[in-house]
Design a protein around this motif. Structure first.
Motif, PDB file in Angstrom:
ATOM      1  N   GLU A   1       1.402 -41.984   6.691  1.00  0.00           N
ATOM      2  CA  GLU A   1       1.648 -42.855   7.765  1.00  0.00           C
ATOM      3  C   GLU A   1       1.437 -44.345   7.363  1.00  0.00           C
ATOM      4  O   GLU A   1       2.125 -44.855   6.903  1.00  0.00           O
ATOM      5  CB  GLU A   1       1.049 -42.445   9.014  1.00  0.00           C
ATOM      6  CG  GLU A   1       1.444 -41.097   9.473  1.00  0.00           C
ATOM      7  CD  GLU A   1       0.947 -40.848  11.055  1.00  0.00           C
ATOM      8  OE1 GLU A   1      -0.035 -41.356  11.197  1.00  0.00           O
ATOM      9  OE2 GLU A   1       1.689 -39.961  11.689  1.00  0.00           O
ATOM     10  N   ASP A   2       0.007 -44.669   7.382  1.00  0.00           N
ATOM     11  CA  ASP A   2      -0.137 -46.232   7.084  1.00  0.00           C
ATOM     12  C   ASP A   2      -1.702 -46.392   6.986  1.00  0.00           C
ATOM     13  O   ASP A   2      -2.441 -45.418   7.283  1.00  0.00           O
ATOM     14  CB  ASP A   2       0.552 -47.027   8.106  1.00  0.00           C
ATOM     15  CG  ASP A   2       1.142 -48.278   7.623  1.00  0.00           C
ATOM     16  OD1 ASP A   2       0.857 -48.570   6.260  1.00  0.00           O
ATOM     17  OD2 ASP A   2       1.964 -48.980   7.924  1.00  0.00           O
TER      18      ASP A   2
ATOM     19  N   SER B   1      -1.354 -38.441  -5.833  1.00  0.00           N
ATOM     20  CA  SER B   1      -2.437 -37.351  -5.970  1.00  0.00           C
ATOM     21  C   SER B   1      -3.061 -37.610  -7.327  1.00  0.00           C
ATOM     22  O   SER B   1      -2.507 -38.286  -8.263  1.00  0.00           O
ATOM     23  CB  SER B   1      -2.076 -35.936  -5.889  1.00  0.00           C
ATOM     24  OG  SER B   1      -0.978 -35.654  -7.009  1.00  0.00           O
ATOM     25  N   GLU B   2      -4.551 -37.201  -7.524  1.00  0.00           N
ATOM     26  CA  GLU B   2      -5.111 -37.546  -8.782  1.00  0.00           C
ATOM     27  C   GLU B   2      -4.398 -36.695  -9.833  1.00  0.00           C
ATOM     28  O   GLU B   2      -4.266 -37.415 -11.018  1.00  0.00           O
ATOM     29  CB  GLU B   2      -6.734 -36.706  -8.536  1.00  0.00           C
ATOM     30  CG  GLU B   2      -7.546 -37.038  -9.866  1.00  0.00           C
ATOM     31  CD  GLU B   2      -9.019 -36.603  -9.747  1.00  0.00           C
ATOM     32  OE1 GLU B   2      -9.758 -37.019 -10.352  1.00  0.00           O
ATOM     33  OE2 GLU B   2      -8.976 -35.743  -8.976  1.00  0.00           O
ATOM     34  N   ARG B   3      -3.861 -35.706  -9.588  1.00  0.00           N
ATOM     35  CA  ARG B   3      -3.012 -34.999 -10.681  1.00  0.00           C
ATOM     36  C   ARG B   3      -1.835 -35.762 -11.164  1.00  0.00           C
ATOM     37  O   ARG B   3      -1.620 -36.029 -12.280  1.00  0.00           O
ATOM     38  CB  ARG B   3      -2.429 -33.553 -10.276  1.00  0.00           C
ATOM     39  CG  ARG B   3      -1.626 -32.618 -11.052  1.00  0.00           C
ATOM     40  CD  ARG B   3      -1.257 -31.683 -10.585  1.00  0.00           C
ATOM     41  NE  ARG B   3       0.110 -31.553  -9.826  1.00  0.00           N
ATOM     42  CZ  ARG B   3       1.308 -31.557 -10.161  1.00  0.00           C
ATOM     43  NH1 ARG B   3       1.504 -31.099 -11.584  1.00  0.00           N
ATOM     44  NH2 ARG B   3       2.374 -31.444  -9.582  1.00  0.00           N
ATOM     45  N   VAL B   4      -1.013 -36.415 -10.235  1.00  0.00           N
ATOM     46  CA  VAL B   4      -0.002 -37.252 -10.574  1.00  0.00           C
ATOM     47  C   VAL B   4      -0.323 -38.554 -11.409  1.00  0.00           C
ATOM     48  O   VAL B   4       0.351 -38.863 -12.483  1.00  0.00           O
ATOM     49  CB  VAL B   4       1.058 -37.563  -9.614  1.00  0.00           C
ATOM     50  CG1 VAL B   4       2.240 -38.363  -9.841  1.00  0.00           C
ATOM     51  CG2 VAL B   4       1.584 -36.495  -8.738  1.00  0.00           C
TER      52      VAL B   4
ATOM     53  N   MET C   1      -2.661 -36.021   3.564  1.00  0.00           N
ATOM     54  CA  MET C   1      -1.967 -35.701   2.168  1.00  0.00           C
ATOM     55  C   MET C   1      -1.894 -34.395   2.226  1.00  0.00           C
ATOM     56  O   MET C   1      -0.899 -33.998   1.485  1.00  0.00           O
ATOM     57  CB  MET C   1      -2.706 -36.361   1.082  1.00  0.00           C
ATOM     58  CG  MET C   1      -1.893 -36.661  -0.187  1.00  0.00           C
ATOM     59  SD  MET C   1      -0.775 -37.957  -0.151  1.00  0.00           S
ATOM     60  CE  MET C   1      -0.334 -37.886  -1.923  1.00  0.00           C
ATOM     61  N   ARG C   2      -2.768 -33.603   2.531  1.00  0.00           N
ATOM     62  CA  ARG C   2      -2.601 -32.269   2.592  1.00  0.00           C
ATOM     63  C   ARG C   2      -1.747 -31.502   1.227  1.00  0.00           C
ATOM     64  O   ARG C   2      -0.999 -30.767   1.571  1.00  0.00           O
ATOM     65  CB  ARG C   2      -1.635 -31.601   3.819  1.00  0.00           C
ATOM     66  CG  ARG C   2      -2.167 -31.948   5.002  1.00  0.00           C
ATOM     67  CD  ARG C   2      -1.412 -31.339   6.363  1.00  0.00           C
ATOM     68  NE  ARG C   2      -2.157 -31.610   7.549  1.00  0.00           N
ATOM     69  CZ  ARG C   2      -1.955 -32.724   8.381  1.00  0.00           C
ATOM     70  NH1 ARG C   2      -0.840 -33.611   7.904  1.00  0.00           N
ATOM     71  NH2 ARG C   2      -2.460 -32.725   9.596  1.00  0.00           N
TER      72      ARG C   2
ATOM     73  N   PRO D   1      -9.729 -35.558  -1.235  1.00  0.00           N
ATOM     74  CA  PRO D   1      -9.019 -35.299  -2.386  1.00  0.00           C
ATOM     75  C   PRO D   1      -9.160 -36.892  -2.888  1.00  0.00           C
ATOM     76  O   PRO D   1      -9.451 -37.890  -2.293  1.00  0.00           O
ATOM     77  CB  PRO D   1      -7.478 -35.387  -2.044  1.00  0.00           C
ATOM     78  CG  PRO D   1      -7.686 -35.601  -0.659  1.00  0.00           C
ATOM     79  CD  PRO D   1      -9.007 -35.455  -0.009  1.00  0.00           C
ATOM     80  N   THR D   2      -9.004 -37.141  -4.323  1.00  0.00           N
ATOM     81  CA  THR D   2      -9.022 -38.494  -5.036  1.00  0.00           C
ATOM     82  C   THR D   2      -7.517 -38.837  -4.940  1.00  0.00           C
ATOM     83  O   THR D   2      -6.608 -38.485  -5.441  1.00  0.00           O
ATOM     84  CB  THR D   2      -9.591 -38.482  -6.262  1.00  0.00           C
ATOM     85  OG1 THR D   2     -10.873 -38.030  -6.170  1.00  0.00           O
ATOM     86  CG2 THR D   2      -9.367 -39.904  -7.074  1.00  0.00           C
ATOM     87  N   LEU D   3      -7.302 -40.073  -4.182  1.00  0.00           N
ATOM     88  CA  LEU D   3      -5.815 -40.460  -4.276  1.00  0.00           C
ATOM     89  C   LEU D   3      -5.671 -41.968  -4.660  1.00  0.00           C
ATOM     90  O   LEU D   3      -6.772 -42.740  -4.721  1.00  0.00           O
ATOM     91  CB  LEU D   3      -5.365 -40.731  -2.615  1.00  0.00           C
ATOM     92  CG  LEU D   3      -5.610 -39.287  -1.903  1.00  0.00           C
ATOM     93  CD1 LEU D   3      -5.097 -39.611  -0.463  1.00  0.00           C
ATOM     94  CD2 LEU D   3      -4.420 -38.238  -2.710  1.00  0.00           C
TER      95      LEU D   3
END
Length: 310
Positions: free
Chosen positions: A112-113, A168-171, A152-153, A199-201
């Motif tokens: 969202e924001d 996401s951390e993976r990307v 983020m789910r 999560p790490t974002l």
């Protein structure tokens, strides 16, 4: 590339106009239903919805098909039966994989924001951007994003209402390990205390700016300009006319082929799009990015080709 048109055929009273006479309404209903009977016998037509209680039906028709040409020719005599329709483009894998540049972006706004920019009020409100005092355009981001990370789910990428891209951390790790260029990453923080499994974002910040698009053939409409900050925004041309019937279809984006000399893997356009207060550039990627994201099955994004001209 295949183009698909989405129609609503409607024979009820028209907004802003006097009610139809019973005879006029009966005539329009008969014509609309006769059209539907013909279309049901044709190929490349999908009847999306037919209402038994309201005076309309929805259609999905391939542009250029026999059914599309029949419908457009017939409706030229009764254009009031169809509201402006939308045309969407469906690109083939070959078209996407052969484009040297592509417009790219997330397909969801799960985050969202920024919490303190969008939700908080009064003393808690904290602007994410420095804004123009006249038009309100976002001129510069002045702090890190603070969001509800739980939204983020497990998604790979997301877009905020303010058009910031969250990874996401993976990307984020994929992009760095591949040695891609034209971007930086900013940390994204949770709006409350840390929680188990948080999560790490990261925020994707595109740093490379391309030269202006080739126009023509790229077409724009609805220009806005602020004399205070100098920002100009516009929209890709979206409104077109097919005889007496209006329809919506985004124009394609073109660049001179020499743009490749200035391009990195991630780029943003020199042009800003949308109303001034929410104007933003488009993100443009190379095939390296496109193939990397496809290879690693990164989800929640889409891309369309950019065309190069000599």
């Amino acid at each position: 590339m295949k183009k698909v048109a989405y129609f609503t055929v409607y024979w009820g009273d028209e907004y802003g106009k006097p009610p139809k006479t019973p005879e006029g309404k009966a005539r329009d209903e008969a014509l609309a239903k006769a059209l539907l009977q013909r279309l049901e016998q044709m190929r490349k037509v999908k009847i999306v919805e037919v209402s038994t209680k309201r005076p309309f039906y929805d259609l999905k028709i391939e542009v250029g098909s026999e059914a599309f040409n029949f419908l457009m020719e017939t409706l030229q005599q009764s254009p009031h039966l169809v509201s402006p329709f939308t045309v969407l483009k469906d690109y083939t894998c070959q078209e996407l994989e052969s484009a040297e540049l592509l417009i790219w972006g997330p397909t969801n706004q799960a985050i969202e924001d920024d919490y303190y920019d969008f939700y908080a009020e009064g003393e808690q409100h904290r602007d994410l951007h420095q804004r123009c005092p006249a038009c309100g355009a976002r001129l510069k981001q002045i702090r890190d994003l603070i969001v509800n990370k739980a939204r983020m789910r497990g998604k790979d990428v997301s877009l905020t209402y303010s058009n910031e891209v969250i990874l996401s951390e993976r990307v984020a790790q994929l992009l760095y390990e591949a040695g891609l260029t034209g971007f930086e990453l900013r940390p994204v923080h949770h709006y409350k205390k840390p929680y188990k499994g948080e999560p790490t974002l990261y925020q994707l910040v595109v740093t490379n700016v391309l030269p202006p698009m080739a126009s023509p053939p790229t077409e724009f409409e609805h220009f806005h300009h602020c004399d205070v900050c100098g920002r100009t925004s516009r929209f890709l041309k979206h409104t077109h006319q097919w005889g007496k019937i209006q329809y919506y279809e985004d124009t394609d984006v073109y660049y001179p082929r020499s743009v490749l000399e200035a391009a990195k893997d991630f780029n943003h356009t020199a042009e800003y799009f949308g109303e001034l207060r929410v104007s933003h550039p488009y993100v443009i990627i190379t095939q390296r990015v496109y193939r990397l994201l496809r290879e690693h099955k990164v989800k929640n994004w889409a891309a369309v080709p950019v065309y190069l001209v000599d």
